[in-house]
Write an enzyme that holds these catalytic residues in place. Structure first.
Site, short mmCIF file in Angstrom:
data_model
loop_
_atom_site.label_atom_id
_atom_site.label_comp_id
_atom_site.label_asym_id
_atom_site.label_seq_id
_atom_site.Cartn_x
_atom_site.Cartn_y
_atom_site.Cartn_z
CG HIS A 36 -0.27 -0.13 2.27
ND1 HIS A 36 -0.41 -1.23 3.13
CD2 HIS A 36 0.43 1.19 2.98
CE1 HIS A 36 0.90 -0.69 4.69
NE2 HIS A 36 0.82 0.71 4.25
P1 TYD Z 1 -2.33 -3.43 7.76
O1 TYD Z 1 -2.24 -2.40 7.69
O2 TYD Z 1 -2.84 -4.43 6.73
O3 TYD Z 1 -0.57 -4.03 7.50
P2 TYD Z 1 0.77 -3.79 7.03
O4 TYD Z 1 0.16 -3.33 5.81
O5 TYD Z 1 1.59 -3.01 7.61
O6 TYD Z 1 0.90 -4.93 6.44
O7 TYD Z 1 -2.85 -3.94 9.40
C1 TYD Z 1 -3.09 -4.49 9.62
C2 TYD Z 1 -4.32 -4.46 10.96
O8 TYD Z 1 -3.94 -4.29 11.83
C3 TYD Z 1 -5.45 -4.25 9.71
O9 TYD Z 1 -6.51 -4.85 10.62
C4 TYD Z 1 -5.11 -2.71 10.43
C5 TYD Z 1 -4.41 -2.37 12.01
N1 TYD Z 1 -3.79 -2.13 12.37
C6 TYD Z 1 -4.19 -0.90 13.40
O10 TYD Z 1 -5.38 -1.28 13.88
N2 TYD Z 1 -3.26 -0.13 13.99
C7 TYD Z 1 -2.08 0.21 12.94
O11 TYD Z 1 -1.25 1.56 13.14
C8 TYD Z 1 -1.55 -0.53 11.40
C9 TYD Z 1 -0.46 -0.05 11.37
C10 TYD Z 1 -2.48 -1.58 11.81
#
Ligand code: TYD
Length: 135
Positions: free
Chosen positions: A49
């Protein structure tokens, strides 16, 4: 495309090492949030992303991880494999994290609170957002 890495100052002595990060000194923005990834399964690719306005500093505090950065024009990869190197990730930058070694911990310092509206999770939408693709 410029890759900005910061060599974080270590305070080491015969007992071991310590790194301290202070906002706007060691981290080039106000820190609103810190999170970390751990227990990442083999073969998993995370991220995939971009953010419209969020800035981040990534530090692999244990193990190693490969980071791909893509500004819509150029792609670069960086391996983070030590706890005293920080990778700055600006906004409008597509990122993918892969090849987490067993036990790797990737810590992220972020300039904003979590906000799903700041995410661009579709690559074509990202290219349009950064003006690299026609609507
Ligand atoms: P996600 O953004 O999918 O992680 P990455 O893109 O880094 O692999 O995040 C995974 C889950 O965690 C998603 O349900 C959103 C949650 N999340 C939070 O609640 N707070 C945060 O600061 C982050 C980064 C993720």
């Amino acid at each position: 495309m410029e890759i900005k890495t910061y060599r974080l100052q270590q305070h080491g002595d015969e007992r071991g090492h310590l790194v301290s990060l202070e906002e706007k000194i060691d981290v080039p923005f106000e820190i609103k949030r810190v999170y970390y990834m751990f227990d990442t399964r083999p073969g998993v690719v995370r991220g995939m992303h971009a953010h419209k306005s969020l800035e981040q500093l990534l530090v692999c505090v244990h193990g190693s991880v490969k980071i791909l950065l893509d500004d819509g024009e150029e792609k670069r990869t960086v391996v983070l494999d030590n706890p005293y190197e920080g990778l700055y990730v600006a906004n409008n930058m597509w990122r993918e994290m892969s090849e987490f070694t067993e036990g790797a911990v990737l810590m992220v310092f972020a300039s904003k609170y979590y906000d799903e509206d700041d995410y661009i999770r579709d690559y074509d939408e990202f290219l349009r957002f950064v003006g690299k693709k026609q609507v």
